[in-house]
Design an enzyme around this catalytic site. Structure first.
Site, PDB file in Angstrom:
ATOM      1  N   GLU A 435       0.893  -1.232  -0.027  1.00  8.08           N
ATOM      2  CA  GLU A 435      -0.115  -0.135   0.102  1.00  8.08           C
ATOM      3  C   GLU A 435       0.803   1.323  -0.042  1.00  8.08           C
ATOM      4  O   GLU A 435       0.670   2.012   0.861  1.00  8.08           O
ATOM      5  CB  GLU A 435      -0.970   0.029   1.291  1.00  8.08           C
ATOM      6  CG  GLU A 435      -1.923  -1.191   1.232  1.00  8.08           C
ATOM      7  CD  GLU A 435      -3.254  -0.830   2.007  1.00  8.08           C
ATOM      8  OE1 GLU A 435      -3.367   0.064   2.581  1.00  8.08           O
ATOM      9  OE2 GLU A 435      -4.114  -1.858   1.888  1.00  8.08           O
ATOM     10  N   GLU A 510      -4.368  -8.886   1.049  1.00  4.93           N
ATOM     11  CA  GLU A 510      -4.981  -8.481   2.205  1.00  4.93           C
ATOM     12  C   GLU A 510      -6.590  -8.630   1.942  1.00  4.93           C
ATOM     13  O   GLU A 510      -7.019  -8.165   0.860  1.00  4.93           O
ATOM     14  CB  GLU A 510      -4.746  -7.092   2.852  1.00  4.93           C
ATOM     15  CG  GLU A 510      -3.514  -7.050   3.640  1.00  4.93           C
ATOM     16  CD  GLU A 510      -3.205  -5.590   4.130  1.00  4.93           C
ATOM     17  OE1 GLU A 510      -3.885  -4.600   4.540  1.00  4.93           O
ATOM     18  OE2 GLU A 510      -1.834  -5.198   3.926  1.00  4.93           O
TER      19      GLU A 510
END
Ligand code: GAL
Length: 939
Positions: A435, A510
């Site tokens: 991210e 995720e």
């Protein structure tokens, strides 16, 4: 002279090795360290470090303050590693949200610099060997000194590092390691601890040796009855060896039997050079590493020089193949395996990031029991023992670096990670980022990923690279990364990405990110508790069930990693203070399961599962409808309340069942059917009054010196039923050969202490004055003249005369509540010490240590007189000691205690190696106490 020395050294090298016990020694040096807090910017509170006229960067060996070899650390706290000082602190609303509000680290200048010191003897017989100190990881920004010599700085809190100290050793004498740890910055956005939280080793080898992490062995070909291994070994020459050497490789199977061997003669590398040798070796009928039978082989790489064995280096590895397929997902040894993974940070209740080895096994076993087969080390390189546990227990791993970028700082992380971890069969993929919002959807991200990915491929062609991506599922990083790492279905259209990038394998790095509090079934935002029914965290995100259904339905997706397996400190989203740990885990911070564990176990494992939620203790809610869910993998489930059926329901694959049941105390029963046959039965029963404490250890016999007993504490009723709502305060006492190292209960809002350790303060003697006295008045205060005191050490006479010194020190506590010791640093020969006018005598064991009786002390200001002198200098340029030493006050901690949270608490006991059985007792007002006895086997 230099030449003679070299010849002498070479003689020792060539002849000396055969006299050593073992050729390569790796000695764990975790025990007996000294510790004290320094200060981030007040140099005086940082023990004056870095203030000398010549700094340690100006002249070799000029480490000052605690970095100096002869620094007096007797008053410091004694401890064993691994150590996390952050977890020892109380909570504070001003502290970091992401680090779980522990009053340490960022913003706490008194608690963000930690000094560690250790002394040890290195024998004369080690002359000529290479002596290296190896740190597995220090959080963070450490500077290391050896005998006062500065060795280097490691910024990363996750990379291990090592220093060659051979040239600085005092052979046959005392040697000192000093480490200054600066945890004033955070690297992640989750709890990271502080201190030397991983193991430290002293490694002794010959100077012609296998480079650290220099061996790489992988399965190049795998057929029915044979494997071809590709082996490379890097040999380094840290002395002036010349000529040829022989390199032998021996492969040992899981039972230790030799199954393959080869040797090669090659020229030794040049001075300080490295030579890489590569070979292929065949193993017949290999025993493969897989998730059920994680067979581990060993490769022994041996170096022979002039018929002497100079090194023997062991590499543990597994024989297996892996493949990510863009259409069919992941394959292990040619067989498809759906990845059922969790993300995790490195920490546990009670101990923070200082995780003893056994706890790694405990945690990985818990994940395996849930049916999980994969672990992502989000978002940092793990400790080596985590990977050892995954290798031995059969768990796949995505191994991740901390930060994206293309300069040495970033690329060194990749080479460190890959070189250290490439032999672990558990590791199936390298992750070079997560991210990275500034770059993930743009050309910068694309360029950076290309460099990092190629860099990783240069070091290891056997595993692909991924990045966890949360936006821009088609541009930037995602357009170039080998394995697309989707962070959350809610962040983009995975099917659309797949349509465009058909040849790129993908997995959910995720997924989930749901909120739940263990044992809570009604959300209470005021108390910061989230009901443990698998809810969407927000409308656009997915529950665990929705996430799994999506990944399970799509063969082209290799699988998914839930955010997270265990709760962790920090990120108490969606709340804040006084919540201190996260709500995302399938298990709490102790490893107690939330109900989602049973959902996953139903569809991830092959075991039959039947689980009812919630518990059935709802006094006061009689007649009100309760949501009853059942997690199971049977075909049908019938539910009964007090023997009345609420109907049989069919279970959908990857689903769960729901009923609305008006509450009535009694028994809620479920019967599970497969093929029409009753195969499982489960019950939730309203419990009676709390009767007594029950403790259950995860093992009854402790087998090694640092072995652990991880003990669940609960309260049961007179029928022996666990009380799911119990919140009793529990007090613990321990006898025998062990110690308590942490307590927890999984309550994200608990501000109770994790550790109960004695509170140690170092008190300075201030306002030091002096007056010259005659030798005769020695040891007598009556001759001192009140008006004759001048500031100490302003003349040169301290070298020739006897002086009386007077100073003050302050005691914050009532003297009877603390133990006070004065560690005197000699101000001259024949000293006499007086506290508030009374002479004190040294304690037996150390002539400069004075145990100060509380009857002599005042709360508040105290006076100390020292009569001593003269100070004899050994060398004319030696500096006079102007430091009278430190007063240490120790406050005994209250006994270890913890409240139960929804029925459970956890206490962790560590074996001390004395061989005595350990007896742990627990008590709470109004109920019967509990006891557990831990046996030791012959250690
Ligand atoms: C993700 C992130 C994780 C964690 C999680 C919390 O976006 O990668 O590290 O912060 O969110 O929801």
């Amino acid at each position: 002279m230099k030449r003679i020395y070299s010849v002498f050294a070479l003689l020792i090298m060539v002849c000396g090795f055969s006299q050593q016990g073992s050729i390569r020694e790796k000695i764990l040096i975790d025990d007996d360290w000294k510790f004290a807090f320094g200060h981030q910017y007040d140099v005086e509170k940082d023990f004056g470090h870095g203030t000398s006229y010549f700094s340690y960067l100006a002249k070799a060996g000029y480490g000052d303050g605690p970095a100096a070899a002869d620094y007096d650390d007797r008053a410091w706290r004694s401890l064993d590693l691994p150590h996390d000082w952050a977890v020892e602190q109380l909570f504070d609303e001003k502290a970091s949200f992401s680090h779980g509000f522990k009053a340490a680290g960022k913003g706490f200048p008194e608690k963000n610099i930690g000094w560690y010191r250790k002394t040890m003897l290195i024998p004369q017989s080690d002359i000529g060997r290479k002596i290296v100190i190896k740190f597995d990881g220090v959080f963070r920004n450490s500077k290391v000194f050896f005998n006062g010599y500065y060795l280097g700085n490691q910024e990363s809190g996750y990379n291990g590092f090592e220093y060659d100290v051979s040239a600085y050793v005092n052979y046959g004498q005392k040697n000192t390691i000093a480490v200054r740890v600066d945890a004033s910055m955070e690297e992640g956005w989750y709890y990271e601890g502080a201190g030397i939280y991983r193991h430290v080793y002293l490694e002794k080898t010959e100077a012609l040796k296998v480079k650290s992490d220099g061996v790489f062995v992988y399965t190049e070909e795998l057929e029915q009855d044979k494997a071809v291994l590709n082996i490379s070994a890097e040999i380094e020459n840290k002395e002036r060896y010349t000529g040829k050497m022989k390199v032998f490789h021996t492969v040992l199977d899981p039972s230790g039997k030799e199954v393959a061997f080869l040797s090669e003669e090659i020229p030794v590398p040049e001075f300080y050079g490295v030579k890489k040798v590569s070979a292929k070796i065949k193993v017949d009928r290999p025993l493969l590493w897989d998730l059920e039978t994680p067979n581990l082989y060993r490769l022994i790489t041996e170096i022979k020089y002039k018929d002497h064995t100079l090194d023997q280096y062991t590499t543990t590895f597994g024989i297996r193949t892996i493949r990510f397929d863009a259409d069919k997902g992941f394959f292990l040894n040619g067989k498809p395996v759906k990845i059922k993974g969790t993300n995790n940070h490195q920490e546990h209740a009670g101990v923070g990031t200082a995780i003893p080895d056994e706890l790694q096994y405990f945690r990985i076993k818990k994940l395996k029991e849930m049916g999980s087969n994969a672990y992502r080390t989000s978002h940092h390189p793990p400790t080596p023992e985590l990977l050892e546990a995954c290798d031995k227990l059969g768990m796949l791993v995505i191994d991740e670096v901390r930060l994206m970028g293309i300069n040495d700082f970033h690329l060194d992380q990749i080479s460190y990670l890959i070189e250290r971890d490439r032999n672990h069969p558990s590791v199936i993929c390298w992750s070079v980022g997560n991210e990275e919002w500034m770059i993930e959807g743009n050309d910068k991200g694309e360029k950076i990923t290309e460099v990092m990915q190629h860099y990783a491929q240069k070091l290891d062609l056997t595993r692909p690279v991924t990045v966890g991506i949360s936006s821009g599922f088609k541009s930037g990083i995602s357009s170039v990364v080998e394995i697309m790492g989707y962070n959350y279905l809610g962040n983009g259209d995975i099917d659309a990405h797949r349509k465009e990038f058909k040849h790129q394998p993908g997995m959910g790095t995720e997924e989930g990110s749901t909120f739940a509090t263990r044992g809570v079934y009604i959300t209470d935002d005021h108390k910061h508790y989230k009901a443990a029914y698998d809810q969407k965290p927000r409308p656009t995100f997915y529950s665990i069930e929705e996430g799994w259904k999506f990944y399970s339905d799509r063969p082209y997706l290799a699988g998914m990693f839930i955010w997270t397996g265990f709760d962790y400190r920090g990120e108490p989203t969606p709340y804040g203070w006084p919540s201190v740990s996260s709500y995302f885990g399938m298990m709490d911070t102790c490893g107690f399961p939330k109900d989602n564990v049973y959902y996953l176990k139903s569809w991830w494992s092959s075991e039959p599962v039947l689980h009812i939620l919630p518990h059935w203790n709802w006094e006061g809610r009689e007649g009100k409808e309760i949501d009853v869910w059942v997690y199971s993998n049977v075909d049908e489930v019938e539910l009964f309340l007090n023997k009345k059926s609420f109907g049989k329901k069919e279970m959908e694959t990857n689903g769960h069942l729901e009923w609305k049941v008006p509450y009535q105390k009694g028994t809620l029963e479920a019967i599970g059917y497969r093929n029409g046959k009753r195969i499982l039965y489960e019950i939730q029963k309203t419990t009676k009054q709390p009767e007594r404490i029950k403790m259950t250890s995860h093992k009854d016999v402790l087998t090694t010196v640092k072995d652990l007993a991880i003990i669940s504490v609960e309260v049961i009723d007179k029928d022996g039923l666990h009380i799911p709502t119990a919140d009793h305060p529990i007090k613990f006492s321990l006898k025998g050969g062990g110690k308590i190292i942490g307590v927890g209960n999984g309550d994200p809002t608990s501000l109770e202490k994790d550790k109960f350790i004695d509170e140690l303060k170092l008190i300075k003697i201030t306002d030091l004055k002096e007056q010259k006295v005659s030798k005769d008045s020695f040891k007598n205060l009556s001759d001192l003249q009140d008006n004759n005191w001048t500031e100490a050490f302003k003349t040169k006479e301290n070298e020739t005369s006897t002086f009386a010194y007077k100073g003050n020190f302050n005691l914050d506590e009532e003297p009877s509540s603390v133990q006070v010791v004065y560690y005197y640093k000699e101000l001259g020969t024949d000293s006499a010490i007086f506290i508030n006018g009374d002479q004190v005598r040294p304690s037996g064991e150390d002539v400069q240590k004075y145990n100060l009786d509380s009857s002599l002390l005042n709360r508040g200001e105290n006076t100390i007189h020292i009569i001593a002198g003269p100070q004899v200098k050994k060398r004319p340029w030696d500096e006079l000691n102007k430091d009278p030493g430190l007063i240490q006050s120790t406050k005994k901690q209250e006994p270890w205690k913890r409240k139960l949270f929804n029925g459970y608490a956890q206490i962790i006991i560590q074996n001390d190696g004395t061989g005595e059985d350990i007896v742990l007792e627990a008590s709470s007002p109004g109920i019967k106490p509990g006891k557990v006895v831990l046996k030791k086997n012959d250690l």
